[in-house]
Design a protein around this motif. Structure first.
Motif, PDB file in Angstrom:
ATOM      1  N   SER A   4      14.904  10.633  -7.172  1.00  0.00           N
ATOM      2  CA  SER A   4      15.180  11.867  -7.915  1.00  0.00           C
ATOM      3  C   SER A   4      16.227  11.627  -9.000  1.00  0.00           C
ATOM      4  CB  SER A   4      15.666  12.967  -6.964  1.00  0.00           C
ATOM      5  OG  SER A   4      14.636  13.398  -6.114  1.00  0.00           O
ATOM      6  N   ARG A   5      17.223  10.819  -8.700  1.00  0.00           N
ATOM      7  CA  ARG A   5      18.259  10.551  -9.694  1.00  0.00           C
ATOM      8  C   ARG A   5      17.707   9.734 -10.854  1.00  0.00           C
ATOM      9  NH1 ARG A   5      23.355  11.563  -9.865  1.00  0.00           N
ATOM     10  NH2 ARG A   5      23.353  12.210  -7.670  1.00  0.00           N
ATOM     11  N   GLN A   6      16.845   8.786 -10.561  1.00  0.00           N
ATOM     12  CA  GLN A   6      16.249   8.002 -11.644  1.00  0.00           C
ATOM     13  C   GLN A   6      15.398   8.882 -12.559  1.00  0.00           C
ATOM     14  OE1 GLN A   6      14.808   3.920 -10.558  1.00  0.00           O
ATOM     15  NE2 GLN A   6      15.302   4.574  -8.475  1.00  0.00           N
ATOM     16  N   ASN A 180      15.232  20.940  -4.297  1.00  0.00           N
ATOM     17  CA  ASN A 180      14.816  22.270  -3.879  1.00  0.00           C
ATOM     18  C   ASN A 180      13.417  22.615  -4.383  1.00  0.00           C
ATOM     19  OD1 ASN A 180      17.048  23.026  -2.290  1.00  0.00           O
ATOM     20  ND2 ASN A 180      18.253  23.386  -4.137  1.00  0.00           N
ATOM     21  N   ALA A 181      13.027  22.070  -5.504  1.00  0.00           N
ATOM     22  CA  ALA A 181      11.648  22.252  -5.960  1.00  0.00           C
ATOM     23  C   ALA A 181      10.691  21.579  -4.983  1.00  0.00           C
ATOM     24  CB  ALA A 181      11.479  21.671  -7.364  1.00  0.00           C
ATOM     25  N   GLY A 182      11.043  20.360  -4.555  1.00  0.00           N
ATOM     26  CA  GLY A 182      10.195  19.645  -3.613  1.00  0.00           C
ATOM     27  C   GLY A 182      10.089  20.340  -2.276  1.00  0.00           C
ATOM     28  N   SER A 183      11.166  21.003  -1.868  1.00  0.00           N
ATOM     29  CA  SER A 183      11.140  21.720  -0.600  1.00  0.00           C
ATOM     30  C   SER A 183      10.232  22.949  -0.678  1.00  0.00           C
ATOM     31  CB  SER A 183      12.554  22.169  -0.217  1.00  0.00           C
ATOM     32  OG  SER A 183      12.954  21.577   0.998  1.00  0.00           O
ATOM     33  N   GLN A 184       9.952  23.413  -1.878  1.00  0.00           N
ATOM     34  CA  GLN A 184       9.068  24.566  -2.072  1.00  0.00           C
ATOM     35  C   GLN A 184       7.644  24.151  -2.437  1.00  0.00           C
ATOM     36  OE1 GLN A 184      11.215  28.041  -4.227  1.00  0.00           O
ATOM     37  NE2 GLN A 184      12.202  26.190  -4.969  1.00  0.00           N
ATOM     38  N   PRO A 224      18.312  18.549  -1.323  1.00  0.00           N
ATOM     39  CA  PRO A 224      18.251  17.194  -0.764  1.00  0.00           C
ATOM     40  C   PRO A 224      18.145  16.137  -1.857  1.00  0.00           C
ATOM     41  CG  PRO A 224      16.185  18.365  -0.393  1.00  0.00           C
ATOM     42  CD  PRO A 224      17.153  19.362  -0.917  1.00  0.00           C
ATOM     43  N   LYS A 225      18.914  15.071  -1.728  1.00  0.00           N
ATOM     44  CA  LYS A 225      18.966  14.033  -2.764  1.00  0.00           C
ATOM     45  C   LYS A 225      17.772  13.094  -2.698  1.00  0.00           C
ATOM     46  CE  LYS A 225      23.086  15.479  -4.015  1.00  0.00           C
ATOM     47  NZ  LYS A 225      23.188  16.630  -3.073  1.00  0.00           N
ATOM     48  N   LYS A 226      17.149  12.984  -1.522  1.00  0.00           N
ATOM     49  CA  LYS A 226      16.010  12.078  -1.356  1.00  0.00           C
ATOM     50  C   LYS A 226      14.762  12.860  -0.962  1.00  0.00           C
ATOM     51  CE  LYS A 226      18.605   7.889  -0.130  1.00  0.00           C
ATOM     52  NZ  LYS A 226      18.726   6.773   0.857  1.00  0.00           N
ATOM     53  N   ILE A 227      14.471  13.893  -1.726  1.00  0.00           N
ATOM     54  CA  ILE A 227      13.338  14.746  -1.389  1.00  0.00           C
ATOM     55  C   ILE A 227      12.015  13.991  -1.454  1.00  0.00           C
ATOM     56  CG2 ILE A 227      12.941  15.566  -3.753  1.00  0.00           C
ATOM     57  CD1 ILE A 227      12.571  17.557  -0.441  1.00  0.00           C
ATOM     58  N   LEU A 228      11.934  12.929  -2.244  1.00  0.00           N
ATOM     59  CA  LEU A 228      10.689  12.167  -2.361  1.00  0.00           C
ATOM     60  C   LEU A 228      10.563  11.135  -1.245  1.00  0.00           C
ATOM     61  CD1 LEU A 228      10.591  11.629  -6.231  1.00  0.00           C
ATOM     62  CD2 LEU A 228       9.189  13.217  -4.896  1.00  0.00           C
ATOM     63  N   GLY A 233      10.878  13.621   3.845  1.00  0.00           N
ATOM     64  CA  GLY A 233      10.666  14.077   2.485  1.00  0.00           C
ATOM     65  C   GLY A 233       9.201  14.212   2.119  1.00  0.00           C
ATOM     66  N   PHE A 234       8.968  14.391   0.843  1.00  0.00           N
ATOM     67  CA  PHE A 234       7.644  14.715   0.302  1.00  0.00           C
ATOM     68  C   PHE A 234       6.605  13.636   0.599  1.00  0.00           C
ATOM     69  CE2 PHE A 234       4.623  14.941  -3.293  1.00  0.00           C
ATOM     70  CZ  PHE A 234       4.251  16.268  -3.231  1.00  0.00           C
ATOM     71  N   PHE A 235       6.961  12.369   0.373  1.00  0.00           N
ATOM     72  CA  PHE A 235       5.990  11.287   0.559  1.00  0.00           C
ATOM     73  C   PHE A 235       5.509  11.195   2.010  1.00  0.00           C
ATOM     74  CE2 PHE A 235       7.899   8.650  -3.173  1.00  0.00           C
ATOM     75  CZ  PHE A 235       7.248   9.477  -4.070  1.00  0.00           C
ATOM     76  N   ASN A 236       6.437  11.114   2.932  1.00  0.00           N
ATOM     77  CA  ASN A 236       6.072  10.932   4.334  1.00  0.00           C
ATOM     78  C   ASN A 236       5.388  12.157   4.927  1.00  0.00           C
ATOM     79  OD1 ASN A 236       6.986   8.255   4.691  1.00  0.00           O
ATOM     80  ND2 ASN A 236       9.087   8.960   4.913  1.00  0.00           N
ATOM     81  N   ALA A 237       5.807  13.325   4.491  1.00  0.00           N
ATOM     82  CA  ALA A 237       5.275  14.555   5.076  1.00  0.00           C
ATOM     83  C   ALA A 237       3.895  14.915   4.542  1.00  0.00           C
ATOM     84  CB  ALA A 237       6.233  15.716   4.815  1.00  0.00           C
ATOM     85  N   MET A 238       3.584  14.516   3.296  1.00  0.00           N
ATOM     86  CA  MET A 238       2.423  15.103   2.635  1.00  0.00           C
ATOM     87  C   MET A 238       1.414  14.087   2.099  1.00  0.00           C
ATOM     88  SD  MET A 238       4.525  18.215   0.803  1.00  0.00           S
ATOM     89  CE  MET A 238       3.135  19.150   0.187  1.00  0.00           C
ATOM     90  N   SER A 239       1.517  12.846   2.527  1.00  0.00           N
ATOM     91  CA  SER A 239       0.516  11.855   2.115  1.00  0.00           C
ATOM     92  C   SER A 239       0.372  10.790   3.197  1.00  0.00           C
ATOM     93  CB  SER A 239       0.903  11.198   0.790  1.00  0.00           C
ATOM     94  OG  SER A 239       2.128  10.515   0.892  1.00  0.00           O
ATOM     95  N   GLU A 240      -0.851  10.378   3.429  1.00  0.00           N
ATOM     96  CA  GLU A 240      -1.095   9.307   4.392  1.00  0.00           C
ATOM     97  C   GLU A 240      -0.720   7.953   3.807  1.00  0.00           C
ATOM     98  OE1 GLU A 240      -5.094   9.458   5.724  1.00  0.00           O
ATOM     99  OE2 GLU A 240      -4.918  11.469   6.611  1.00  0.00           O
ATOM    100  N   GLU A 241      -0.876   7.824   2.499  1.00  0.00           N
ATOM    101  CA  GLU A 241      -0.503   6.595   1.795  1.00  0.00           C
ATOM    102  C   GLU A 241       0.235   6.982   0.525  1.00  0.00           C
ATOM    103  OE1 GLU A 241      -4.067   4.492   0.966  1.00  0.00           O
ATOM    104  OE2 GLU A 241      -4.500   3.993   3.062  1.00  0.00           O
ATOM    105  N   HIS A 242       1.281   6.261   0.209  1.00  0.00           N
ATOM    106  CA  HIS A 242       1.979   6.526  -1.049  1.00  0.00           C
ATOM    107  C   HIS A 242       2.517   5.218  -1.622  1.00  0.00           C
ATOM    108  CE1 HIS A 242       4.898   7.221   2.280  1.00  0.00           C
ATOM    109  NE2 HIS A 242       5.698   6.485   1.517  1.00  0.00           N
TER     110      HIS A 242
END
Length: 446
Positions: A4-6, A180-184, A224-228, A233-242
C-alpha cells in the motif's frame, strides 16, 4: 515496504508533467467514454432508485449528479458510479477484468468539482487510479473473479487513490485510506443468476467507499497498513492464487491505462469476441435463419461462467447470454443499445437460433486468458458449408483498437439526452480537458 505504501508513494508523486502526450490523450478518451455511459444510464430504473434515495436522505450540494441536481461528494460518487455501469458499454481492462471508469472517474469528479480543481489535476488522478486498481486486479485474477466482481472489489482501490490524490493526502494518510477501502471491497457475482440490480450498486458503492475512505483519512482515521498482503488481507481472503509481483512490476515505468479497452457492443465484454465474428459473417454472407444448421462458439471458461445462459428472461440478462448475443449478431449484424429490448428478447427468430447455438471451452483459448479474451465461431449451413472465424482480441482492445473518431461517435450516440449543440460542446471540452481551470464549470454543462 508495504505494498500500500509503494502504491501510495507512486500515486502521490505522479504529476501531470510526468504524463506523456499519448497518456493524456488516451485518458481524455476514457473520461469522454465515461460521460457517454453515465449520461445514457442516468434515467435507467436502478439508477433512478439510487438517486431517489440520495435525494431523500439529503446532502450538502458539493457535486453534480448525472441524474440531475447536486448532493454531497460521497452521494455524487454513488449515483454517478451506478449511472455509468448500467448500459454495459463502459471500458474494460483485460488483465485485471476491471471496468475502471465507472469507479475511478465518479470518485475523482466528485472531489475535483467540490474542491474546484483543474482538468490537469483530474487527468492525473484518473491515471493514478487506473494504475492502482489494474495492478491489484491483475494480482488476484482470474481466481478472484469467480466469486467476486473485480470492478467492485479491486476498483475500490482505484477510487480511493484518485480521490486521495485530489484531496492532497499525505503518504501515511493514503496508506490508511487504501486500508479502509480494501476493508470495504465487496461485490459478489450471485446477482447474475436472477438478473438483479445489484451490479449498479457494486460500482456506485465502490466509488462511494473509495471517496469516503479518502475523506476519513484526511481527518486522521487509520486503516490497516497491509490490507493487500497481510495474513488476513485482501489477497489471502479473496483469491485462491495471487501474484504479488504484479503490484510493483514496472511501476512508474509504464502507464497501464494505455492497456484499457473500449466497448462497442451493449453487452457483457465476454460476449464481444463472438459478436464481432458473427457480425463479420452477417456482413459477408447474410445467412438466413432457415439456412443455418448450427453455431459453435468456443471460448475460455470464465466467459462461460458469466455468460452461459440459453434462456435469458430479461433484457439485462440477455446482455449476459453468449447464446442470445451470438444469435442477435448473426441475424441482425449488430448488438447495439437499441437491440436489447423486449421485442428482441422474445423475437421468434432469435429464440429459434439460440437453440442452435452451442458454447464450449477451447483449452487453447482458455490457456491464453486473461491476456487474450479470444473466441472461435463456426457456422454450419444446411448445404454443408462451414464458415469459421477466430479472434484473440475483440474490437476495442489496444491490439484491435477503435479510433478517437469512433469513440466520439459513440459518445454522441449515447448522450442523446443532451441537445446536439450541447453534446458537441461537452465533447469539445472533454477533449480539451487539460485547459479546464475549474471542473465545476465543466460539470455545469450537464
Amino acid at each position: 515496504m508495504e505494498l500500500s505504501r509503494q502504491l501510495a508513494r507512486y500515486s502521490l508523486e505522479l504529476s501531470y508533467e510526468d504524463l506523456p502526450e499519448e497518456v493524456v490523450s488516451f485518458t481524455k478518451l476514457c473520461i469522454l467514454d465515461y460521460f457517454g455511459s453515465a449520461i445514457s444510464g442516468s434515467d435507467k430504473k436502478p439508477v433512478q432508485m439510487v438517486s431517489e434515495l440520495v435525494n431523500e436522505m439529503g446532502g450538502h450540494e458539493q457535486a453534480k449528479l448525472f441524474t440531475g441536481g447536486k448532493s454531497s461528494a460521497i452521494n455524487a460518487a454513488l449515483v454517478n458510479g451506478a449511472a455509468s455501469h448500467v448500459m454495459e458499454l463502459d471500458d474494460i481492462h483485460k488483465g485485471s477484468i476491471i471496468h475502471a471508469a465507472t469507479v475511478v472517474i465518479p470518485a475523482a469528479l466528485a472531489i475535483a468539482e467540490w474542491k474546484e480543481l483543474s482538468g490537469k489535476e483530474l487527468i492525473t488522478a484518473v491515471v493514478a487510479g487506473y494504475e492502482v486498481c489494474f495492478r491489484i486486479g491483475e494480482a488476484v485474477s482470474p481466481s478472484h473473479y469467480y466469486y467476486w466482481h473485480n470492478t467492485a472489489t479491486c476498483g475500490t482501490f482505484g477510487a480511493v487513490t484518485a480521490a486521495g490524490k485530489l484531496l492532497g493526502l499525505s503518504e501515511d494518510e493514503l496508506v490508511n485510506a487504501l486500508g479502509n477501502a480494501g476493508s470495504q471491497a465487496a461485490g459478489l457475482w450471485e446477482f447474475i443468476v436472477d438478473g438483479a440490480m445489484t451490479k449498479q450498486l457494486h460500482t456506485g458503492k465502490a466509488a462511494m467507499n473509495g471517496t469516503m475512505a479518502a475523506l476519513l483519512a484526511q481527518k486522521g482515521f487509520t486503516g490497516p497498513k497491509k490490507i493487500l498482503e497481510g495474513d488476513r488481507g485482501f489477497f489471502n481472503a479473496m483469491s485462491e492464487e495471487h501474484d504479488v509481483s504484479r503490484i510493483t512490476e514496472n511501476l512508474g515505468q509504464e502507464f497501464k491505462i494505455l492497456e484499457n479497452s473500449f466497448k462497442i457492443h451493449a453487452s457483457c465484454r465476454h460476449t464481444h469476441h463472438a459478436v464481432d465474428l458473427l457480425i463479420d459473417i452477417f456482413k459477408e454472407q447474410h445467412p438466413a435463419l432457415e439456412d443455418i444448421e448450427s453455431v459453435e462458439v468456443d471460448s475460455y471458461q470464465v466467459a462461460l461462467n458469466i455468460t452461459d445462459d440459453a434462456d435469458p428472461q430479461t433484457e439485462y440478462a440477455a446482455k449476459f447470454s453468449l447464446q442470445f448475443c451470438s444469435a442477435l449478431a448473426l441475424l441482425n449484424g449488430r448488438a447495439s443499445l437499441e437491440d436489447f429490448n423486449g421485442d428482441k428478447l422474445w423475437d421468434e427468430g432469435v429464440r429459434s437460433l439460440i437453440k442452435k447455438v452451442n458454447v464450449q471451452v477451447d483449452p487453447a483459448i482458455d490457456g491464453s486468458y486473461p491476456k487474450q479474451w479470444g473466441a472461435a465461431v463456426s457456422v454450419l449451413l444446411k448445404d454443408g458449408e462451414k464458415i469459421h472465424k477466430q479472434t484473440d482480441f475483440p474490437k476495442g482492445d489496444p491490439e484491435n483498437a477503435v479510433t478517437p473518431e469512433e469513440l466520439l461517435e459513440k459518445f454522441m450516440g449515447m448522450a442523446t439526452k443532451l441537445p446536439t449543440q450541447q453534446r458537441q460542446a461537452l465533447a469539445e471540452s472533454l477533449m480539451d480537458l487539460e485547459s479546464t481551470e475549474n471542473i465545476s464549470d465543466l460539470m455545469a454543462a450537464l
